[in-house]
Design a protein around this motif. Sequence first.
Motif, PDB file in Angstrom:
ATOM      1  N   GLY A  93       7.494  53.923  -6.572  1.00 18.11           N
ATOM      2  CA  GLY A  93       8.294  54.018  -5.607  1.00 18.11           C
ATOM      3  C   GLY A  93       7.684  53.163  -4.533  1.00 18.11           C
ATOM      4  N   LEU A  94       8.367  52.877  -3.489  1.00 17.29           N
ATOM      5  CA  LEU A  94       7.858  51.880  -2.593  1.00 17.29           C
ATOM      6  C   LEU A  94       8.779  52.614  -1.147  1.00 17.29           C
ATOM      7  CD1 LEU A  94       7.983  48.464  -3.672  1.00 17.29           C
ATOM      8  CD2 LEU A  94       5.943  49.976  -3.602  1.00 17.29           C
ATOM      9  N   THR A  95       8.121  53.022  -0.310  1.00 15.77           N
ATOM     10  CA  THR A  95       8.811  53.625   0.839  1.00 15.77           C
ATOM     11  C   THR A  95       8.479  53.021   2.000  1.00 15.77           C
ATOM     12  OG1 THR A  95       9.804  55.636   1.986  1.00 15.77           O
ATOM     13  CG2 THR A  95       7.305  55.880   1.314  1.00 15.77           C
ATOM     14  N   GLY A  96       9.745  52.175   2.556  1.00 19.48           N
ATOM     15  CA  GLY A  96       9.436  50.963   3.468  1.00 19.48           C
ATOM     16  C   GLY A  96       9.397  49.958   2.507  1.00 19.48           C
ATOM     17  N   PHE A  97      10.231  48.783   3.146  1.00 15.67           N
ATOM     18  CA  PHE A  97      10.104  47.789   2.336  1.00 15.67           C
ATOM     19  C   PHE A  97      10.108  46.245   3.340  1.00 15.67           C
ATOM     20  CE2 PHE A  97      11.916  44.489  -0.584  1.00 15.67           C
ATOM     21  CZ  PHE A  97      11.154  44.659  -1.659  1.00 15.67           C
ATOM     22  N   GLY A  98       8.681  46.111   4.001  1.00 15.75           N
ATOM     23  CA  GLY A  98       8.566  45.027   4.708  1.00 15.75           C
ATOM     24  C   GLY A  98       7.685  44.077   3.999  1.00 15.75           C
ATOM     25  N   ALA A  99       6.813  43.358   4.970  1.00 15.03           N
ATOM     26  CA  ALA A  99       6.155  42.155   4.499  1.00 15.03           C
ATOM     27  C   ALA A  99       5.219  42.653   3.086  1.00 15.03           C
ATOM     28  CB  ALA A  99       5.152  41.783   5.550  1.00 15.03           C
ATOM     29  N   SER A 100       4.621  43.940   3.237  1.00 15.36           N
ATOM     30  CA  SER A 100       3.649  44.318   2.252  1.00 15.36           C
ATOM     31  C   SER A 100       4.570  44.838   0.986  1.00 15.36           C
ATOM     32  CB  SER A 100       2.764  45.437   2.616  1.00 15.36           C
ATOM     33  OG  SER A 100       1.833  45.871   1.890  1.00 15.36           O
TER      34      SER A 100
ATOM     35  N   PHE B  31      12.715  52.935  -1.166  1.00 15.48           N
ATOM     36  CA  PHE B  31      13.370  53.858   0.034  1.00 15.48           C
ATOM     37  C   PHE B  31      13.260  52.927   0.956  1.00 15.48           C
ATOM     38  CE2 PHE B  31      11.180  56.527  -3.123  1.00 15.48           C
ATOM     39  CZ  PHE B  31      12.189  57.639  -3.312  1.00 15.48           C
ATOM     40  N   ALA B  32      14.442  52.795   1.800  1.00 14.38           N
ATOM     41  CA  ALA B  32      14.609  52.196   3.147  1.00 14.38           C
ATOM     42  C   ALA B  32      15.469  52.607   3.989  1.00 14.38           C
ATOM     43  CB  ALA B  32      14.624  50.620   2.823  1.00 14.38           C
TER      44      ALA B  32
ATOM     45  N   GLU C  93      17.535  46.201   4.075  1.00 12.84           N
ATOM     46  CA  GLU C  93      16.407  46.260   3.520  1.00 12.84           C
ATOM     47  C   GLU C  93      16.466  46.379   2.043  1.00 12.84           C
ATOM     48  OE1 GLU C  93      12.864  47.845   5.924  1.00 12.84           O
ATOM     49  OE2 GLU C  93      14.747  48.984   6.759  1.00 12.84           O
ATOM     50  N   ARG C  94      17.576  47.608   1.683  1.00  9.35           N
ATOM     51  CA  ARG C  94      17.864  48.134   0.553  1.00  9.35           C
ATOM     52  C   ARG C  94      18.317  46.965  -0.491  1.00  9.35           C
ATOM     53  NH1 ARG C  94      19.456  53.078   3.494  1.00  9.35           N
ATOM     54  NH2 ARG C  94      21.433  52.321   3.446  1.00  9.35           N
ATOM     55  N   ALA C  95      19.331  46.162   0.081  1.00  7.06           N
ATOM     56  CA  ALA C  95      19.894  45.105  -0.402  1.00  7.06           C
ATOM     57  C   ALA C  95      18.852  44.071  -0.828  1.00  7.06           C
ATOM     58  CB  ALA C  95      20.976  44.375   0.310  1.00  7.06           C
TER      59      ALA C  95
END
Length: 361
Positions: A174-181, A201-202, A207-209
């Motif tokens: 899981g990745l919660t937050g989906f920015g640069a990293s 999870f965003a 961000e989800r798209a």
Amino acid sequence: MQAMILERLSFFDRVKSPLKLVDIPIPKPRRDEILVKVSVCAVCHTELDEIEGRTPPPSFPVVPGHQAVGQVVETGPDVHDHSPGDRVGVAWIYSACGRCEHCIEGNENLCRQFKATGRDVNGGYAEYIVVRHDFAYAIPDVFTDQEAAPMLCAGAIGFRSLRLAGITDGNNLGLTGFGASGHLVLKMVQHQYPGTRVFVFARAEHERAFARGLGAVWAGDTEETPPETLHSVIDTTPAWRPMLEALNSLRPGGRLVVNAIRKEDHDKACLSELNYPQHLWMEKEIKSVANVTRADVREFLELAARIPLKPVIEEFALTDANTALCELKARKIRGAKVLQIGKKIRSGGLDTATGSAETSR
Ligand SMILES: [Zn+2]
Ligand SMILES: [Zn+2]
């Protein structure tokens, strides 16, 4: 030289332009340092933590920025591993003592004397930066300067987080937050663990798209329950609620890796909802990620060049650093934001329609 400096702590809800454009002298390299003419410096969430005082600079003014790429223009007399003209990158780790037990064990990220670029010393939001020769990295030819800059923190810390997540191929991540990293971790996983399914999870639908477009099998809001339980979750958000929800989604023996220097306090009260049997029992673990080592940066750059892994980029002028940071604060993010230094681009980015120019490769 032109530089964007921070003179005092400030909050984005009151001050929209915490950084000030100034003209300051070009720094001189000491015996073991190199002077680098900065071409690009990427923007990191940690700059917000510095500006708002969650990880405050010890003195002011300071030039922020710890993901700089540029060309060596001068070397101190004790430097033999870099020459003028070499392309190098500078990362968050500015120096460590080299003698303590953590340094000797290869964990220089945990050194008590750890110094950070752009917080403890001047960083890359400027036309020039000086760094110790042994804390500068060769940049693989496969990357442009713009592509390389976000690799130096967002990528390298994502690499460290993924290693600490301890997954094996086929595990659910899981990745919660989906920015640069997060978006770089997703691309890394696809290469290193092709059988692993990534769940994102965003908060924002864009961000989800974005995550689905890059290959996440599922993307939902922070409180949504994913269709499968997760072996590990990497949290890159500034908030507490995502941690709680991630613990809820972990399977027995699962691990939550928290990749944030500091959390903001506004939703901290949600921790009172922490329910031991639901969130922690069954040997669930929580592990934080602290800084990066030089080995993380080097190994990650090599891996990224082999894949090759390239970030999605939004480009800004140095003078628009405040705009880039405000957008980051508002979580208006699609990939990595980079400051183009020493090249004239229109105010607000290259593309006046969106306020940013995007390069996806
Ligand atoms: Zn960073
Ligand atoms: Zn040390």
